[in-house]
Design an enzyme around this catalytic site. Structure first.
Site, PDB file in Angstrom:
ATOM      1  N   MET A   1      -7.880 -14.942   5.870  1.00 52.19           N
ATOM      2  CA  MET A   1      -8.199 -13.530   5.471  1.00 52.19           C
ATOM      3  C   MET A   1      -6.939 -12.407   5.588  1.00 52.19           C
ATOM      4  O   MET A   1      -6.469 -12.832   6.508  1.00 52.19           O
ATOM      5  CB  MET A   1      -9.531 -12.976   5.746  1.00 52.19           C
ATOM      6  CG  MET A   1      -9.929 -11.559   4.977  1.00 52.19           C
ATOM      7  SD  MET A   1     -11.069 -10.661   5.994  1.00 52.19           S
ATOM      8  CE  MET A   1     -10.106 -10.130   7.161  1.00 52.19           C
ATOM      9  N   CYS A   2      -6.818 -11.474   4.772  1.00 52.01           N
ATOM     10  CA  CYS A   2      -5.589 -10.736   5.088  1.00 52.01           C
ATOM     11  C   CYS A   2      -6.204  -9.342   4.469  1.00 52.01           C
ATOM     12  O   CYS A   2      -7.182  -9.006   3.813  1.00 52.01           O
ATOM     13  CB  CYS A   2      -4.493 -10.906   4.138  1.00 52.01           C
ATOM     14  SG  CYS A   2      -4.043 -12.772   4.723  1.00 52.01           S
ATOM     15  N   GLY A   3      -5.534  -8.624   5.019  1.00 46.59           N
ATOM     16  CA  GLY A   3      -5.321  -6.830   4.336  1.00 46.59           C
ATOM     17  C   GLY A   3      -4.127  -6.955   3.611  1.00 46.59           C
ATOM     18  O   GLY A   3      -3.009  -6.964   3.947  1.00 46.59           O
ATOM     19  N   ASN A  79      -5.531 -12.457  -0.441  1.00 51.28           N
ATOM     20  CA  ASN A  79      -6.644 -12.303   0.330  1.00 51.28           C
ATOM     21  C   ASN A  79      -7.590 -13.400   0.136  1.00 51.28           C
ATOM     22  O   ASN A  79      -8.252 -12.953  -0.736  1.00 51.28           O
ATOM     23  CB  ASN A  79      -7.176 -11.012   0.499  1.00 51.28           C
ATOM     24  CG  ASN A  79      -8.107 -10.741   1.439  1.00 51.28           C
ATOM     25  OD1 ASN A  79      -8.404 -11.797   2.435  1.00 51.28           O
ATOM     26  ND2 ASN A  79      -8.902  -9.784   1.211  1.00 51.28           N
TER      27      ASN A  79
END
Length: 630
Positions: A1-3, A79
């Site tokens: 997951m990412c921002g 994401n």
């Protein structure tokens, strides 16, 4: 997951950096604590500039810093998780795989075909340099957050981001509707000095090569919420994405309700009442099909993680234990019990599973209210005694209903697999800490949602997923912080299997046809009502929310069934709602939890009763609003 974040400036007076605030960078980096970087694309002759900011939570394959680029100056921010649909090797990183496919796309239809194929949660931002276009969007259910903010007409700027920051201006953040994929022609916008969004909507494929012809009717609703300086139009080619699930079966038979359970007396439900249903071969076949698709969905979500084989030790615990990599938001109710029991099948046997159980301090009550609450808790305990599952009960200010059912659920899981280390994490929240963390962290994560219900659930999920509490170690409660980066949650079960009390009201008023319509609406609005908020909340801890009940195969299976196969609301609470799920739990060997009535998180954890008992769930939450203004 990412921002992920992209800021675009169409103004010669301002750069993209002028609109990228420090607190937004901080909020994004909390989502992706393992690696952060930024890059800028400036096209001087067209007077536009794009700033891309990527923040990675490393879960799978090799560490891949974002944003990623190729030799054609394309830029990609991702994401998401590819669980199926596009082949990704166990050792590969899905960001690299998706970007490789994107770089091979030669047309708009190729891009749409790619994202139509992905099975799993995602949001993305893609800059295609050759056409000066910016593509972005969320998956069909909106399981990953993506927000947009448009500055006023003079500034000619906009921002896309996984999470917001409190704004001093009048430019409000809104969730990007999960209605399809959007494209902005930056060249055309720079020339015309107007911002136009082009939508490629989701549509069903009913038969091979036959796509729904019905005109997408959500355009006006999306446009209504946009500022005057932004316009939205359908793409000229009438291209669309193909939905990853089958349409909802709306078949209603006159004899649909056929109860196999006729011996329930006085509304008292027992595990034995489920036997009659499982004697029916057709029903049993459906139950095993559900177990199979849900088990596979959970398997996809707990394997292929980068696993640290280290131990937690030192001052916190008297006895070193292995690190947990997967946690479950755990109340002891049917949804979380089934997830935990199936996760046990796929997580390495030597690895603990963290069961995150949150309770908010019960405030002092007057005599009448106190007696009422004691009766409720007593009733909850009696439920397990009748079913030969006596929970451990500690009389304390945190002895809320979900704590009681959670402890009882722990005993059931320990019976099913006594060799597994089940870390029952007791997370206790005082009123003072609730107020402090709402102001410091939670308010901007819930935003742009703003109701009492959003506040209650947002706060409960934030404290639960943080995972700071106590576990029992060698007979004593010891401080413990969950190390799990993946958090499994049961959202989606109630929406598909008629788990809410409002579904009973609807059924009584309008019958099965009305219930069908209600369930269709529930799944249709889950992106705007729940999932973006929960992704922002859980992601704030550098953890990833995963939703097995919203796996595409699970939803397609449940959508394929007539509503009468999923629930029987002629039966009492504790059995009729989510009936198919209860039967699956029974087949897996669960006991007391199979007939627990639905209890919403805000009531089971007692957060709903902590500050203002007179509020309605749909009211604007003054606590969120006051924080936003400050």
């Amino acid at each position: 997951m990412c921002g992920i974040c992209c800021v675009v400036s169409l103004s010669v007076q301002h750069t993209a950096e002028d609109f990228f605030k420090k607190d937004l960078l901080c909020n994004l980096s909390r989502r992706g604590p393992n690696r952060s970087q930024q890059l800028t694309r400036t096209v001087s002759d067209l007077s536009y500039q794009c700033l891309f900011s990527g923040h990675v939570l490393h879960l799978r394959g090799s560490m891949t810093p974002q944003p990623v680029t190729d030799i054609n100056n394309n830029v990609f921010l991702w994401n998401g998780e590819v669980f199926s649909g596009i082949h990704v090797e166990a050792v590969e990183n899905d960001t690299q795989v998706i970007f490789h496919h994107l770089s091979s796309c030669s047309s708009e239809s190729d891009i749409l075909s790619l994202f139509s194929s992905v099975r799993g949660p995602w949001s993305f931002i893609y800059y295609l340099a050759s056409t000066h276009s910016l593509w972005f969007g969320r998956d069909y259910f909106g399981r990953r957050s993506l927000l947009w903010q448009f500055n006023n007409e003079l500034d000619k700027a906009f921002c896309l981001s996984s999470v917001s920051a409190l704004s001093e201006s009048d430019n409000q953040w809104q969730e990007v509707p999960a209605s399809g994929i959007y494209k902005i022609d930056l060249k055309a916008c720079a020339i015309s000095k107007s911002l136009v969004l082009t939508l490629y909507p989701w549509k069903y494929r009913f038969k091979e090569n036959e796509i729904e012809e019905t005109f997408f009717n959500g355009l006006d609703q999306i446009s209504k919420d946009l500022p005057a300086c932004v316009s939205l139009r359908m793409n000229d080619s009438k291209l669309s994405l193909i939905t990853p699930v089958v349409p909802l079966n709306r078949t209603v038979s006159e004899n649909s309700v056929d109860s196999h359970c006729t011996n329930i007396t006085n509304g008292i439900v027992t595990v034995e009442d489920l036997h009659g249903f499982l004697a029916d071969e057709h029903k049993k076949k459906l139950v095993h099909h559900l177990i199979d698709v849900l088990s596979e969905a959970i398997k996809r979500r707990v394997l292929y993680l980068v696993r640290d084989t280290g131990q937690l030790s030192g001052k916190i615990l008297s006895k070193p234990i292995r690190k947990a990599h997967v946690a479950v938001l755990f109340s002891g109710g049917i949804d979380s019990m089934l997830i935990a029991a199936l996760a046990d099948r796929h997580i390495p046997s030597e690895e603990p599973i963290d069961l995150l159980n949150v309770a908010f301090m019960i405030k002092e009550q007057n005599k009448q209210t106190k007696q009422k609450k004691q009766l409720e808790l007593h009733s909850c305990e009696e439920c397990f005694k009748k079913l030969d599952t006596t929970p451990v009960v500690n009389v304390s200010c945190f002895n809320v209903p979900d704590r009681i059912t959670g402890r009882a659920g722990l005993k059931e899981l320990e019976t099913i697999n006594p060799s597994r280390t089940w870390n029952f994490v007791e997370i206790n929240v005082t009123l003072e800490e609730l107020k402090r963390m709402r102001q410091q962290r939670i308010s901007h994560l819930v935003y742009p949602l703003d109701t009492v219900l959003d506040d209650s659930i947002g706060c409960a999920v934030w404290f639960a997923s943080r995972g700071e509490g106590f576990i029992t170690n060698q007979g004593d409660l010891k401080p413990y912080t969950s190390s799990a980066k993946v958090v499994l949650t049961g959202i989606g079960a109630d929406e598909q299997l008629a788990g809410y009390s409002r579904h009973r009201v609807c059924f009584k008023k309008y019958g099965l046809a009305g219930l069908n319509e209600e369930l269709g609406m529930e799944l249709g609005r889950i992106s705007s009502r729940n999932l973006g908020r929960d992704d922002r909340i859980i992601g704030d801890h550098g953890k990833e929310a995963r939703f097995p009940f919203l796996d595409e195969d699970v939803v397609s299976f449940l959508n394929s069934l007539p509503v009468s196969e999923k629930a029987d609301l002629t039966l009492p609470r504790g059995i009729g709602e989510k009936l198919l799920l209860r039967l699956a739990a029974k087949e897996l060997g669960l006991t007391a939890s199979t007939v627990l009535p639905k209890r919403a998180m805000q009531f089971g954890s007692r957060i709903a009763k902590m500050e203002n008992n007179n509020e309605k769930a749909t009211d604007k939450c003054s606590r969120l609003q006051s924080v936003s203004v400050d």
